[in-house]
Design an enzyme around this catalytic site. Structure first.
Site, PDB file in Angstrom:
ATOM      1  N   ASP A 172      48.058  39.455  50.003  1.00  0.00           N
ATOM      2  CA  ASP A 172      48.372  40.490  49.022  1.00  0.00           C
ATOM      3  C   ASP A 172      49.287  41.566  49.601  1.00  0.00           C
ATOM      4  O   ASP A 172      50.142  42.095  48.897  1.00  0.00           O
ATOM      5  CB  ASP A 172      47.087  41.131  48.486  1.00  0.00           C
ATOM      6  CG  ASP A 172      46.476  40.271  47.407  1.00  0.00           C
ATOM      7  OD1 ASP A 172      47.222  39.849  46.506  1.00  0.00           O
ATOM      8  OD2 ASP A 172      45.271  39.978  47.481  1.00  0.00           O
ATOM      9  N   GLU A 204      45.436  45.583  51.904  1.00  0.00           N
ATOM     10  CA  GLU A 204      46.226  44.699  51.044  1.00  0.00           C
ATOM     11  C   GLU A 204      47.245  45.486  50.233  1.00  0.00           C
ATOM     12  O   GLU A 204      48.209  44.931  49.723  1.00  0.00           O
ATOM     13  CB  GLU A 204      45.297  43.964  50.053  1.00  0.00           C
ATOM     14  CG  GLU A 204      44.317  43.039  50.727  1.00  0.00           C
ATOM     15  CD  GLU A 204      43.281  42.516  49.773  1.00  0.00           C
ATOM     16  OE1 GLU A 204      43.293  41.320  49.481  1.00  0.00           O
ATOM     17  OE2 GLU A 204      42.425  43.328  49.319  1.00  0.00           O
ATOM     18  N   HIS A 223      45.310  30.296  45.043  1.00  0.00           N
ATOM     19  CA  HIS A 223      43.990  29.886  45.499  1.00  0.00           C
ATOM     20  C   HIS A 223      43.818  28.372  45.607  1.00  0.00           C
ATOM     21  O   HIS A 223      43.048  27.900  46.429  1.00  0.00           O
ATOM     22  CB  HIS A 223      42.908  30.572  44.665  1.00  0.00           C
ATOM     23  CG  HIS A 223      42.793  32.003  45.071  1.00  0.00           C
ATOM     24  ND1 HIS A 223      43.540  32.992  44.487  1.00  0.00           N
ATOM     25  CD2 HIS A 223      42.114  32.585  46.077  1.00  0.00           C
ATOM     26  CE1 HIS A 223      43.290  34.132  45.093  1.00  0.00           C
ATOM     27  NE2 HIS A 223      42.422  33.921  46.057  1.00  0.00           N
ATOM     28  N   CYS A 248      43.127  38.408  58.073  1.00  0.00           N
ATOM     29  CA  CYS A 248      42.421  37.304  57.435  1.00  0.00           C
ATOM     30  C   CYS A 248      43.268  36.622  56.366  1.00  0.00           C
ATOM     31  O   CYS A 248      42.821  35.711  55.697  1.00  0.00           O
ATOM     32  CB  CYS A 248      41.104  37.775  56.834  1.00  0.00           C
ATOM     33  SG  CYS A 248      41.321  38.934  55.489  1.00  0.00           S
TER      34      CYS A 248
HETATM   35  C1  PEP Z   1      44.662  38.403  51.243  1.00  0.00           C
HETATM   36  O1  PEP Z   1      45.080  39.024  50.268  1.00  0.00           O
HETATM   37  O2  PEP Z   1      45.321  38.230  52.290  1.00  0.00           O
HETATM   38  C2  PEP Z   1      43.322  37.798  51.223  1.00  0.00           C
HETATM   39  C3  PEP Z   1      42.805  37.251  52.306  1.00  0.00           C
HETATM   40  O3  PEP Z   1      42.665  37.813  50.038  1.00  0.00           O
HETATM   41  P1  PEP Z   1      42.877  36.746  48.837  1.00  0.00           P
HETATM   42  O4  PEP Z   1      43.797  35.676  49.338  1.00  0.00           O
HETATM   43  O5  PEP Z   1      41.535  36.234  48.491  1.00  0.00           O
HETATM   44  O6  PEP Z   1      43.479  37.605  47.777  1.00  0.00           O
HETATM   45 MG    MG Z   2      43.742  39.532  48.662  1.00  0.00          MG
END
Ligand code: PEP
Ligand code: MG
Length: 760
Positions: A633, A609, A368, A680
């Site tokens: 994920d 995911e 993150h 995304c």
């Molecule tokens: C993902 O897993 O691709 C996603 C967009 O969610 P995060 O990165 O917040 O886990």
């Molecule tokens: Mg994710």
């Protein structure tokens, strides 16, 4: 053996000088296994030779001078085979090469152990004996264990060798033949600047020397840290005694207090400060001298005292850290922050000052911190496992956020090359800015709307300016993370309302709370052995309908009069979870209607995911309005690679054929139910991967505002039919490497080569 091993590793890890590290190893190992000789040879990539770097037993005057060509001698045989060699008489072996000046003639027994780091043989650890007998299997096992543990320390010390102790050191004096350190691209872009190390949770042993400006100030810092530690210990000891703990158990605190008051500790540190080192560096030196004294002794009681001293030193250092946490006055626009890891809040604080880049020891492209750095447009390299954080402070750095390379005190030509790249980038950004109001339409007329990912209200302006046609992923956990308790319905509704109002009438996809994994709330700790396979995302919120309902109601309330809300459920792994989530959403909706609110029903989507739902896509698509693939994920779970683990980051590859096949399956199955699919995850922001997604008939993409213009440029310069051909070829290819080459060539042929560097 285990104790000896621990002692050696500990000693090595607290030493920063490479030659000293190697000397310690050979001396201690020779002693431990009772050999006549122990030596270390390291591989020199430039010379393609093995150089004798340390020896206890052979002619030590030749250290650094004896070189063995790759392919000759027993040392290189061990390295070639990457396997231990154990001989009763080395001189009988056809590959044996005698170096008379080393005084090797009298040694016969030989064992050579490769020192390997990430599949690469760094060198060879050799033990020799006069007698014509093989070393025992126990000894070989011990040497294998020690070589495996020491590889990391050697890499670390090797890296440190390139670093000037003080920033004033002339860059031209630095070795020219070094290699950059490798990490992972965290956020695109290049930074050239000066390192500012952040000492969060750094061990005292890793603290660098630093020249001091005001000696009296440093002495005061040291004294006041001492005083605070003294007070803490006294009150802790008092507390424990009043809690009824036996005096003898609390006696250790008296020992601590005695040590704190000891003249040697205080005087020795102050003398070092007076000689020009800052308080933390002086303390490190004093503490390590004390530890060495006790550690030398084999008496277990005294060794325990060495541990006490280390703990005490760390305590004093932590107090000092409290005094200078974030060196705000040292940050400027040519600063590159260097740290183990930084929290989202610290990143937000740092970003207020327009710094040039970030280099982190931990993390990966999809952690993150990297996602936030991308959103903020700060070039970032993550997962540099060899990063000697504190020693870098003040050094000139080049951080390449495209390739994940970090150059420390590089020669002039590297700085020039990267500075040129930075100006090219600026020009490209200018061209990209001109695309803001143009649609993302392929040359053959297919429109692929581009949305922005965000999680901060502050991100809305860059998202709008990037030309995003809406928010494709709003990660709602950030507002939860920066609070001391769960935010209530009104609080949440206000935050969501701000985002939706700012974007209206463009759509905003709000994702329900996705905590667990690497995202935790201080007020709702989730402690599990395997957090990524545990209680995460929808699993938590379905188990806590009271939390979930508040969030759903807040989202619906915020959409009142705007009608641009779409709701997305994360971490779905079964059809039942989708059904249960929809039921709760309907309940929230009915409640609000009954309370008299006039709200339109939002569209509902699920994130793909978890691999299990890839194979149930058709059924899932029949009960939702849209699907969004969270590749961050999905790749992690498909490849069984922790997205934050730098050790396995090379396996984390969005262009792996298995990943591509899964994504294509999701798109095809959802389309059978006429359900649109978006991506995304970070993959959507990579021009090469996005090209394939276009070829798979993706309906929209959602990426960070910083990567969005490049993706738009790529889409406007390619046709879907061409991209389809590339997909067909890619799906039958062996691995990500060949796919990447094919895509790179194809973009380069189209004159879009600039994008590739920019996107990787
Ligand atoms: C993902 O897993 O691709 C996603 C967009 O969610 P995060 O990165 O917040 O886990
Ligand atoms: Mg994710």
């Amino acid at each position: 053996m285990l104790q000896t091993l621990r002692r050696i590793v500990q000693e090595v890890n607290s030493t920063r000088d490479l030659s000293l590290v190697l000397e310690i190893i050979v001396r201690r190992v020779k002693e431990a296994i009772d050999a006549d000789v122990c030596s270390i040879y390291l591989f020199d990539e430039n010379e393609t030779t093995f150089t004798l770097m340390a020896t206890d037993g052979l002619n030590s005057e030749l250290v650094g001078q004896v070189q063995m060509a790759h392919g000759a001698g027993l040392v290189s045989l061990v390295a070639q085979r990457a396997d231990p060699l154990n001989l009763d008489d080395a001189q009988e072996h056809p590959r044996f090469k005698l170096f008379t000046s080393l005084n090797e003639e009298c040694y016969h027994g030989f064992t050579g152990i490769p020192i390997t780091h990430h599949r690469e043989v760094l060198g060879v650890l050799v033990a020799q004996s006069e007698s014509r007998v093989r070393f025992s299997q126990d000894v070989v096992n011990f040497l294998v264990t020690i070589a495996a543990q020491l590889a990391g320390s050697i890499i670390n010390a090797q890296a440190t060798r390139q670093i000037p102790v003080y920033s004033t050191q002339d860059v031209s004096k630095i070795r020219q033949d070094y290699r950059p350190m490798s990490g992972q691209p965290g956020s695109s872009g290049v930074a050239v600047g000066k390192a500012v190390s952040i000492a969060s949770s750094v061990s005292l042993g890793a603290v660098p020397d630093r020249p001091v400006e005001n000696i009296d100030d440093e002495i005061n810092i040291f004294r006041s840290a001492l005083e605070s530690v003294r007070k803490d210990i006294k009150s802790l000891s008092f507390q424990l005694l009043s809690d009824g703990l036996p005096t003898e158990d609390v006696a250790v605190f008296d020992a601590y207090l005695l040590m704190l008051d000891s003249n040697t500790l205080i005087e020795s540190t102050i003398n070092k400060i007076k000689r020009g080192n800052w308080a933390a560096g002086a303390l490190r030196e004093t503490i390590s001298e004390h530890i060495e004294l006790f550690g030398e002794m084999d008496n277990p009681y005294l060794q325990e005292r060495a541990k006490d001293i280390r703990d005490l030193g760390q305590g004093i250092f932590n107090q000092m850290q409290g005094i200078n946490d974030l060196p705000v006055d040292k940050l400027s626009n040519d600063t590159i922050i260097v740290a183990e890891d930084i929290s989202a809040t610290l990143l937000a604080e740092i970003a207020k000052i327009n710094i040039s880049g970030i280099v982190l020891k931990s993390g990966s492209r999809t952690s993150h911190v990297a996602i936030l750095a991308r959103a903020m447009g700060i070039p970032t390299v993550v997962g540099v496992s060899e990063l000697p954080i504190m020693q870098l402070d003040g050094s000139q750095l080049v951080a390449d956020g495209y390739s994940g390379k970090v150059y420390i005190s590089p020669p002039e030509h590297i700085i020039k090359e990267y500075s040129r790249l930075i100006s090219q980038e600026k020009e490209l950004s200018q061209e990209l800015r001109e695309l803001t109001d143009k649609p993302a339409t392929t040359l053959d007329g297919i429109n692929i709307p581009l949305y922005a990912n965000t999680g901060l209200v502050a991100d809305i302006t860059p998202s709008k300016e990037s030309g995003a046609e809406g928010i494709g992923l709003y990660r709602t956990e950030y507002p939860f993370m920066i609070r001391q308790r769960f935010p209530g319905e009104e609080e949440q509704s206000k935050i969501y309302g701000e985002v939706m109002t700012a974007m209206a009438p463009k759509p905003v996809v709000l994702r329900t709370l996705d905590i667990g994994g690497d995202k935790s709330l201080s007020y709702f700790p989730i402690e599990e052995d395997n957090p990524f396979l545990g209680w995460r995302g929808i699993r938590v919120t379905l188990d806590h309908p009271e939390i979930f309902m508040i969030q759903l109601r807040a989202m619906l309330l915020a959409s009142k009069g705007l009608n641009n809300l779409q709701i997305l459920f994360p971490m779905i792994s079964t059809v039942g979870e989708v059904e249960d989530s929809i039921k709760l959403l309907e309940r929230a909706y009915d409640e609000l209607l009954a309370e008299g609110h006039k709200i339109n029903k939002p569209k509902v989507g699920v994130m793909v995911e978890v691999p299990s739902i890839v194979f149930q896509m058709r059924r899932i698509a029949s009960i939702v309005d849209f699907v969004s693939i969270g590749t961050n994920d999905l790749i992690q779970y498909l490849m069984a690679v922790d997205r934050n683990n730098a050790n396995v980051a090379e396996l984390y590859e969005s262009l792996n054929p298995a990943v591509l096949i899964a994504i294509k399956l999701v798109i095809d199955e959802a389309h059978k139910e006429n359900i649109p699919v978006s991506v995304c995850g970070e993959m959507a922001g990579d021009p090469l991967a996005a090209l394939l997604l276009v070829g798979m008939s993706i309906d929209s993409l959602s990426t960070s505002a910083a990567s969005l213009p490049r993706i738009k440029w790529m889409i406007r310069n390619c046709s879907q039919s061409e991209a389809q051909e590339l997909v067909e070829k890619a799906l039958v290819m062996k691995d990500a490497y060949v796919i990447k080459n094919m895509l790179t060539n194809s973009l380069e042929k189209k004159g879009l080569g600039g994008l590739i560097r920019a996107g990787r």
